[in-house]
Design an enzyme around this catalytic site. Structure first.
Site, PDB file in Angstrom:
ATOM      1  N   HIS A  80       0.815  -1.227   0.000  1.00  0.00           N
ATOM      2  CA  HIS A  80       0.000   0.000   0.000  1.00  0.00           C
ATOM      3  C   HIS A  80       0.843   1.270   0.000  1.00  0.00           C
ATOM      4  CE1 HIS A  80       0.365  -0.177   4.516  1.00  0.00           C
ATOM      5  NE2 HIS A  80       0.395   1.134   4.359  1.00  0.00           N
ATOM      6  N   ASP A 121       0.376  -7.877   2.321  1.00  0.00           N
ATOM      7  CA  ASP A 121       0.656  -6.467   2.066  1.00  0.00           C
ATOM      8  C   ASP A 121       2.159  -6.200   2.130  1.00  0.00           C
ATOM      9  OD1 ASP A 121       0.573  -3.775   1.703  1.00  0.00           O
ATOM     10  OD2 ASP A 121      -0.663  -3.322   3.454  1.00  0.00           O
ATOM     11  N   GLY A 192       3.356   6.492   7.716  1.00  0.00           N
ATOM     12  CA  GLY A 192       4.755   6.753   7.379  1.00  0.00           C
ATOM     13  C   GLY A 192       5.656   5.647   7.882  1.00  0.00           C
ATOM     14  N   ASN A 193       5.234   4.980   8.978  1.00  0.00           N
ATOM     15  CA  ASN A 193       5.972   3.820   9.482  1.00  0.00           C
ATOM     16  C   ASN A 193       5.713   2.560   8.659  1.00  0.00           C
ATOM     17  OD1 ASN A 193       5.735   5.317  12.482  1.00  0.00           O
ATOM     18  ND2 ASN A 193       7.565   4.043  12.210  1.00  0.00           N
ATOM     19  N   SER A 194       4.675   2.583   7.838  1.00  0.00           N
ATOM     20  CA  SER A 194       4.304   1.400   7.063  1.00  0.00           C
ATOM     21  C   SER A 194       5.472   0.887   6.234  1.00  0.00           C
ATOM     22  CB  SER A 194       3.126   1.710   6.132  1.00  0.00           C
ATOM     23  OG  SER A 194       1.958   1.935   6.860  1.00  0.00           O
TER      24      SER A 194
END
Length: 242
Positions: A80, A121, A192-194
């Site tokens: 994502h 993901d 943003g940590n994804s």
């Protein structure tokens, strides 16, 4: 030896504090120190050990995180992070690694629904070049994760730059509505940590940060963050790690 978990002075038993069970290690801190010191692997050790393999991911419409998994320039992030509204990978993807901006190419996505389909993901990036000193991160077996153990997350929180946060494993095997199991933690993890790594106290990757809990009003729920277990990531990325 003083335990950073409970603060007690004690001799370790099987490598752990006899009072609270925290893992204790003897680690060399910095090249300028002549003697070894006895400490628990704290956040400063985890950060210093891994920062040369952690990257900020920059796309046309946003930012995320990722990390190096191969000396050949392959990196892992979330699907994502690198797909657009039409579920197509961005053609212009850059990463910041070791303070260098590098062009990257999306070579594989695990879920073409941008993280909301039946796949995983995760996505693989191939960096056009590697800066000096860039080092792939080491995975740990997520089957060994324990509820309550100390963990750390490093990533590009809210797009403000790379930082480290700490917490514990709230649930090592939390099943979500999509039927998949995740590591649940109370680490401070934000958009943003994804795609960034979740570490155990030894500084090895036990998960890939993927989502936060949202309430009925669309607000972030404190203390309920999720990571894809490292064993699932290893299975997805095995040919690139090798």
């Amino acid at each position: 030896m003083r335990c950073n978990g409970c603060g007690m002075d004690a001799e370790p038993r099987n490598g752990k504090c006899p009072y609270c069970g925290t893992t204790l290690q003897r680690i060399e801190i910095g090249n300028d120190r002549a003697k070894k010191v006895s400490i628990e692997s704290g956040g400063e050790i985890v950060f210093e050990k891994n920062i040369s393999g952690i990257m900020e991911v920059i796309t046309n419409s946003g930012v995320g995180s990722g990390f190096l998994i191969s000396s050949k320039g392959y990196a892992l992030t979330n699907t994502h992070v690198i797909v657009d509204m039409n579920e197509k990978p961005y053609k212009n993807v850059k990463v910041r690694l070791n303070d260098e901006i590098i062009q990257a190419t999306v070579v594989e996505v695990g879920d073409k629904k941008g993280g909301f389909g039946k796949g995983i993901d995760l996505a693989i990036l191939e960096l056009n070049s590697l800066p000096a000193g860039a080092t792939p991160l080491k995975f740990a077996d997520s089957q060994n994760v324990r509820n309550g153990e100390k963990v750390f997350a490093i990533g590009n929180s809210r797009g403000d730059g790379t930082c480290i946060t700490g917490g514990i494993v709230s649930d090592r095997n939390r099943q979500m509505k999509n039927g998949k199991n995740y590591i649940m933690t109370d680490c401070a993890i934000n958009p943003g940590n994804s795609g960034g790594p979740l570490f155990n106290a030894e500084g090895d990757v036990i998960g890939i940060n993927v989502s936060v809990r949202i309430d009925e009003k669309g607000n972030l729920v404190d203390g309920m963050k999720y990571a894809i277990p490292s064993n699932d990531a290893i299975k997805f990325a095995s040919k690139y790690i090798k």
